[in-house]
Design a protein around this motif. Structure first.
Motif, PDB file in Angstrom:
ATOM      1  N   VAL A  93       0.850  -1.190   0.000  1.00 28.79           N
ATOM      2  CA  VAL A  93       0.000   0.000   0.000  1.00 28.79           C
ATOM      3  C   VAL A  93       0.890   1.246   0.000  1.00 28.79           C
ATOM      4  CG1 VAL A  93      -1.838   1.252   1.201  1.00 28.79           C
ATOM      5  CG2 VAL A  93      -1.823  -1.265   1.207  1.00 28.79           C
ATOM      6  N   LEU A  94       0.720   2.051  -1.017  1.00 26.60           N
ATOM      7  CA  LEU A  94       1.428   3.337  -1.138  1.00 26.60           C
ATOM      8  C   LEU A  94       0.538   4.371  -0.461  1.00 26.60           C
ATOM      9  CD1 LEU A  94       3.445   5.390  -2.373  1.00 26.60           C
ATOM     10  CD2 LEU A  94       2.279   5.074  -4.577  1.00 26.60           C
ATOM     11  N   ILE A  95       0.998   4.898   0.692  1.00 27.04           N
ATOM     12  CA  ILE A  95       0.112   5.613   1.610  1.00 27.04           C
ATOM     13  C   ILE A  95       0.835   6.838   2.166  1.00 27.04           C
ATOM     14  CG2 ILE A  95       0.826   4.145   3.564  1.00 27.04           C
ATOM     15  CD1 ILE A  95      -2.104   4.181   4.528  1.00 27.04           C
ATOM     16  N   ASN A  96       0.065   7.819   2.594  1.00 23.25           N
ATOM     17  CA  ASN A  96       0.692   9.049   3.089  1.00 23.25           C
ATOM     18  C   ASN A  96       0.738   9.138   4.616  1.00 23.25           C
ATOM     19  OD1 ASN A  96      -2.048   9.267   3.117  1.00 23.25           O
ATOM     20  ND2 ASN A  96      -2.127  11.374   2.312  1.00 23.25           N
ATOM     21  N   LYS A  97       0.731   7.971   5.289  1.00 24.25           N
ATOM     22  CA  LYS A  97       0.877   7.956   6.744  1.00 24.25           C
ATOM     23  C   LYS A  97       1.501   6.629   7.146  1.00 24.25           C
ATOM     24  CE  LYS A  97      -1.595   8.516  11.047  1.00 24.25           C
ATOM     25  NZ  LYS A  97      -2.865   8.271  11.741  1.00 24.25           N
ATOM     26  N   THR A  98       2.360   6.621   8.145  1.00 28.92           N
ATOM     27  CA  THR A  98       2.943   5.364   8.599  1.00 28.92           C
ATOM     28  C   THR A  98       1.963   4.674   9.533  1.00 28.92           C
ATOM     29  OG1 THR A  98       5.094   6.414   8.427  1.00 28.92           O
ATOM     30  CG2 THR A  98       5.019   4.273   9.515  1.00 28.92           C
ATOM     31  N   VAL A  99       1.145   3.831   8.952  1.00 30.08           N
ATOM     32  CA  VAL A  99       0.157   3.081   9.736  1.00 30.08           C
ATOM     33  C   VAL A  99       0.731   1.712  10.073  1.00 30.08           C
ATOM     34  CG1 VAL A  99      -1.791   4.277   8.683  1.00 30.08           C
ATOM     35  CG2 VAL A  99      -0.900   2.164   7.642  1.00 30.08           C
ATOM     36  N   GLU A 100      -0.015   0.935  10.833  1.00 29.53           N
ATOM     37  CA  GLU A 100       0.432  -0.422  11.142  1.00 29.53           C
ATOM     38  C   GLU A 100       0.327  -1.274   9.880  1.00 29.53           C
ATOM     39  OE1 GLU A 100      -0.624  -3.969  14.290  1.00 29.53           O
ATOM     40  OE2 GLU A 100      -1.669  -2.033  14.460  1.00 29.53           O
ATOM     41  N   CYS A 101       1.382  -2.011   9.603  1.00 26.52           N
ATOM     42  CA  CYS A 101       1.390  -2.778   8.355  1.00 26.52           C
ATOM     43  C   CYS A 101       0.696  -4.122   8.553  1.00 26.52           C
ATOM     44  CB  CYS A 101       2.831  -2.991   7.896  1.00 26.52           C
ATOM     45  SG  CYS A 101       2.911  -3.825   6.309  1.00 26.52           S
ATOM     46  N   PRO A 102      -0.310  -4.410   7.721  1.00 29.82           N
ATOM     47  CA  PRO A 102      -0.999  -5.698   7.879  1.00 29.82           C
ATOM     48  C   PRO A 102      -0.026  -6.858   7.625  1.00 29.82           C
ATOM     49  CG  PRO A 102      -2.209  -4.237   6.374  1.00 29.82           C
ATOM     50  CD  PRO A 102      -0.863  -3.634   6.594  1.00 29.82           C
ATOM     51  N   GLU A 103      -0.269  -7.929   8.308  1.00 26.88           N
ATOM     52  CA  GLU A 103       0.496  -9.190   8.174  1.00 26.88           C
ATOM     53  C   GLU A 103       0.660  -9.586   6.695  1.00 26.88           C
ATOM     54  OE1 GLU A 103       1.147 -11.361  10.982  1.00 26.88           O
ATOM     55  OE2 GLU A 103       2.073 -12.876   9.689  1.00 26.88           O
ATOM     56  N   GLY A 104       1.885  -9.883   6.322  1.00 22.52           N
ATOM     57  CA  GLY A 104       2.128 -10.398   4.965  1.00 22.52           C
ATOM     58  C   GLY A 104       2.138  -9.331   3.893  1.00 22.52           C
ATOM     59  N   LYS A 105       2.027  -8.074   4.299  1.00 23.15           N
ATOM     60  CA  LYS A 105       2.016  -6.982   3.323  1.00 23.15           C
ATOM     61  C   LYS A 105       3.193  -6.039   3.571  1.00 23.15           C
ATOM     62  CE  LYS A 105      -2.883  -7.282   2.458  1.00 23.15           C
ATOM     63  NZ  LYS A 105      -4.066  -6.609   1.907  1.00 23.15           N
ATOM     64  N   ALA A 106       3.265  -5.024   2.770  1.00 21.30           N
ATOM     65  CA  ALA A 106       4.308  -4.001   2.957  1.00 21.30           C
ATOM     66  C   ALA A 106       3.705  -2.629   2.662  1.00 21.30           C
ATOM     67  CB  ALA A 106       5.485  -4.272   2.032  1.00 21.30           C
ATOM     68  N   LEU A 107       4.402  -1.604   3.110  1.00 18.21           N
ATOM     69  CA  LEU A 107       3.947  -0.227   2.858  1.00 18.21           C
ATOM     70  C   LEU A 107       5.029   0.560   2.113  1.00 18.21           C
ATOM     71  CD1 LEU A 107       2.556   0.803   6.401  1.00 18.21           C
ATOM     72  CD2 LEU A 107       1.295  -0.255   4.506  1.00 18.21           C
ATOM     73  N   LEU A 108       4.577   1.463   1.255  1.00 14.88           N
ATOM     74  CA  LEU A 108       5.455   2.515   0.732  1.00 14.88           C
ATOM     75  C   LEU A 108       4.886   3.813   1.289  1.00 14.88           C
ATOM     76  CD1 LEU A 108       5.593   1.161  -2.908  1.00 14.88           C
ATOM     77  CD2 LEU A 108       7.641   1.555  -1.492  1.00 14.88           C
ATOM     78  N   VAL A 109       5.699   4.552   2.033  1.00 22.34           N
ATOM     79  CA  VAL A 109       5.176   5.733   2.733  1.00 22.34           C
ATOM     80  C   VAL A 109       5.695   6.998   2.040  1.00 22.34           C
ATOM     81  CG1 VAL A 109       4.940   6.912   4.931  1.00 22.34           C
ATOM     82  CG2 VAL A 109       5.098   4.409   4.859  1.00 22.34           C
ATOM     83  N   SER A 110       4.744   7.777   1.537  1.00 26.43           N
ATOM     84  CA  SER A 110       5.078   8.941   0.706  1.00 26.43           C
ATOM     85  C   SER A 110       4.227  10.126   1.135  1.00 26.43           C
ATOM     86  CB  SER A 110       4.767   8.576  -0.757  1.00 26.43           C
ATOM     87  OG  SER A 110       4.354   9.703  -1.486  1.00 26.43           O
ATOM     88  N   ASP A 111       4.737  11.329   0.971  1.00 28.76           N
ATOM     89  CA  ASP A 111       3.896  12.492   1.293  1.00 28.76           C
ATOM     90  C   ASP A 111       2.832  12.710   0.225  1.00 28.76           C
ATOM     91  OD1 ASP A 111       6.032  13.178  -0.485  1.00 28.76           O
ATOM     92  OD2 ASP A 111       5.462  15.279  -0.252  1.00 28.76           O
TER      93      ASP A 111
END
Lengths: 311, 311, 311
Positions: free
Chosen positions: A62-80
């Protein structure tokens, strides 16, 4: 939209110059908008209202604009600015390639297919066998056309989605990296326009027949054996199920479903999803017999006024 | 429309073989229709009903079919058929030049602009920097396109105004000598048609975005940051102010104004000027909430008839 | 559609591999659909409901799926699938010829006619004198264009009729072997589409003027001195009599007649034949003053409800 090869989370974060949450080597297969996202894909979200939907979707990243809790088995890209960075990825993985020739050398054209003069066929286009492409047709990059397809003159396949974010400095376009897919035995009339998907495919399924000057928006799917008359406009992300008939100048709003075997009479405006097997009329659409009854009732108003005067 | 150099009253009278009232050396800068006429210009009038309007306009020269009193500081060209002679002037000052090449040598195309195959670019066209012109686009002579403009396949800029005088022997076309002007950051979808002005400019202002198959008539001005969905048709001489939104298949009649930030829902028919900041629906257009209320009220007629039966 | 030479009944029966009733040497001049059939022609019929109509028509030969009694002076072609075999005849007598050049060597183009770049002109097209064909126009095979005709950019003349038989395995197209005929002094705007007749002609008569993005279906005849505004869609087999005016976005259903000097206001939907000399509005169309009266009456419903509450 799948990437040409699997990329790692780290690689992708470097393309968009973002932080990430997850293993550096987390594999990424592609990128897609929320309504067509699949396992292995990146999805983007930039409004807290839709965070949960994105995090709970099939997306692996998930490419997202807030550092949220990352769901199990997934990853985050954190961008403004996930919208900007999603565009950056589209530009990276599906860069626009200008054409110096009217028919690209990377286009594949099947046996028995006739291409008339003045046609443009972009890069990486595939056209099947026994098709007939009439003059002045434009087929943008990456479109896929099946067998026994007829496309009449002046039609455009694969123009960009009409999709903008309203920024203070102006509208910011969501870039289109998707495709148009035309299945076997489809006929498309003259001067139609079919936009490609943003990341997915705009699809016209087998045996459907389109008249002239029809507009089909991005990511819309037209079912099998549909009949669509001229000047019909269908917005983006619509699902038209099989064997639907639309008469002339019908308009359909975005992101709705029109059920199997629905018949939509001329000039009807479809503002919400419609059940299949029924006949519709009016703007906004109602069941045709109800709408026509209402129109007849209006003619009784003078009589009503007359009666009331007497009372 | 300005002439390439200043002409004298006598010179112009010789072109159209007419009488004149005023100094032989009276300077003429150009010619324009009444709604865009400026000081130094010729305007034409052929109906007594409009004589005063023409004589009191900003025009410096009035091409007229009666020898009236000449206003102070102005001049007259007196002709038995001002409409015919206005056309004669258009033909003289903006003669049609056929093109032997798909992209005219007199066209100026800015740095970073991509022109895809099968595009036609007429004489004296100017295209700015970083534009993207997709295949099979037609840009008629004299059109002006700014920077960072995208034009999708099959779109036509600069076709003639749909403007005829009904003569006993047939419709007599008012010739178009005007231009289409597309400002910076405008996107135009596929298979749109934008007619040029008769003597003035049809203008799409900066940051406006047009979807596919849109028709814009002659001399119409679309404001900044407008969003226009597919199959919208806007007649000639319309002013659409900034930040107006029109959904699919909206129709707009000629010579009206649509106010800033108006929102016009799909399939609406705009038959008169609309105030800005409101949402409209229906054919003819009304405020959307009023129109929808009326549609709900129609459904009460059976109940009304029932009650009346009881009374 | 006439054959290039007279054929015998026997010859034609061999082309479609059918039985026949009549003299082997019975002469056949051409083939036509029921609404345009002439003496000497073949007509086809495949539904008992229409047998009599076909047998009593002007056709000299009836291609039929039952051995019925042959009318005096006529002949029959007896086939298990007349629709399929009518298509076989169209394919035989009007075979599609692909073009390797943008302007066919068999096209005849009159003196003083200007053909701009990127135009496609098919085989056996005839264009008269002093015409102006703007860029990116497509003119399919066999179209006929008179003198002093203007056709703006992107317009398509001669695309196939939108006409299908619904078979279990998919829609089966009725092949188009007819033509588009544009008479003298017609103007056609940009990005219009005019389908050719199935066997007959789609005709735009002299001095008629069409705006942009208009759709005209197969076998439709537009009378003299008609004015048609943009985005109008007219289905197949319509007769529009002389001096009819249609404003923007009007839609017209198939196989009806619009009487002389009718005026049809914008966005009207014409669902049945209309008398000439009147003004129409609404979807479906009514006389404009009636329709507008009804719309005003709807606004009285709140007042009616108020009164009823008091009673």
């Amino acid at each position: 939209m799948k990437f040409p090869r699997v990329h790692t989370l780290k690689e992708v974060s470097e393309i968009i110059d973002s932080k990430f949450v997850g293993e550096e080597s987390f594999p990424i297969l592609g990128m897609n908008e929320i309504h067509v996202v699949e396992e292995g894909d990146i999805v983007f979200v930039d409004h807290p209202k839709y965070y949960d939907k994105a995090l709970e979707s099939k997306a692996s990243v998930v490419l997202i604009n807030k550092t949220v809790e990352c769901p199990e088995g997934k990853a985050l890209l954190v961008s403004d600015d996930p919208y900007r960075d999603f565009n950056k990825l589209t530009r990276h993985f599906r860069p626009f390639q200008s054409s110096s020739m009217a028919i690209s050398e990377t286009a594949e054209i099947g046996k028995g297919t006739i291409i008339q003069p003045n046609v443009f066929i972009g890069n990486h286009v595939t056209i099947g066998e026994n098709c007939m492409i009439h003059p002045n047709v434009t087929i943008y990059d990456h479109c896929i056309i099946g067998n026994n397809v007829t496309i009449h003159a002046g039609t455009v396949l694969g123009s960009d989605a009409f999709y903008y974010k309203n920024r203070p400095e102006g509208f910011d376009k969501l870039l289109s990296g998707g495709r148009v897919v035309i299945e076997d035995y489809v006929d498309i009339g003259a001067s139609c326009t079919i936009d490609r998907g943003v990341t997915g495919d705009t699809i016209i399924k087998t045996h459907s027949k389109l008249d002239n000057q029809i507009q089909i928006g991005h990511d819309t799917v037209i079912g099998k054996k549909c009949l669509i008359a001229s000047h019909v406009g269908i917005a983006g992300c619509v699902v038209v199920e099989d064997e639907v008939t639309m008469w002339g100048q019908v308009g359909v709003t975005s992101a709705i479903t029109i059920g199997k075997k629905a018949v939509i009479l001329a000039q009807t405006g479809v503002a919400k999803s419609l059940e299949g097997g029924k006949t519709y009329f009016g703007s906004p659409a109602e069941e045709a017999r109800d709408k026509l009854k209402q129109m007849a009732l209006v003619k009784k108003i003078p009589e009503i006024l007359e009666k009331l005067k007497k009372n």
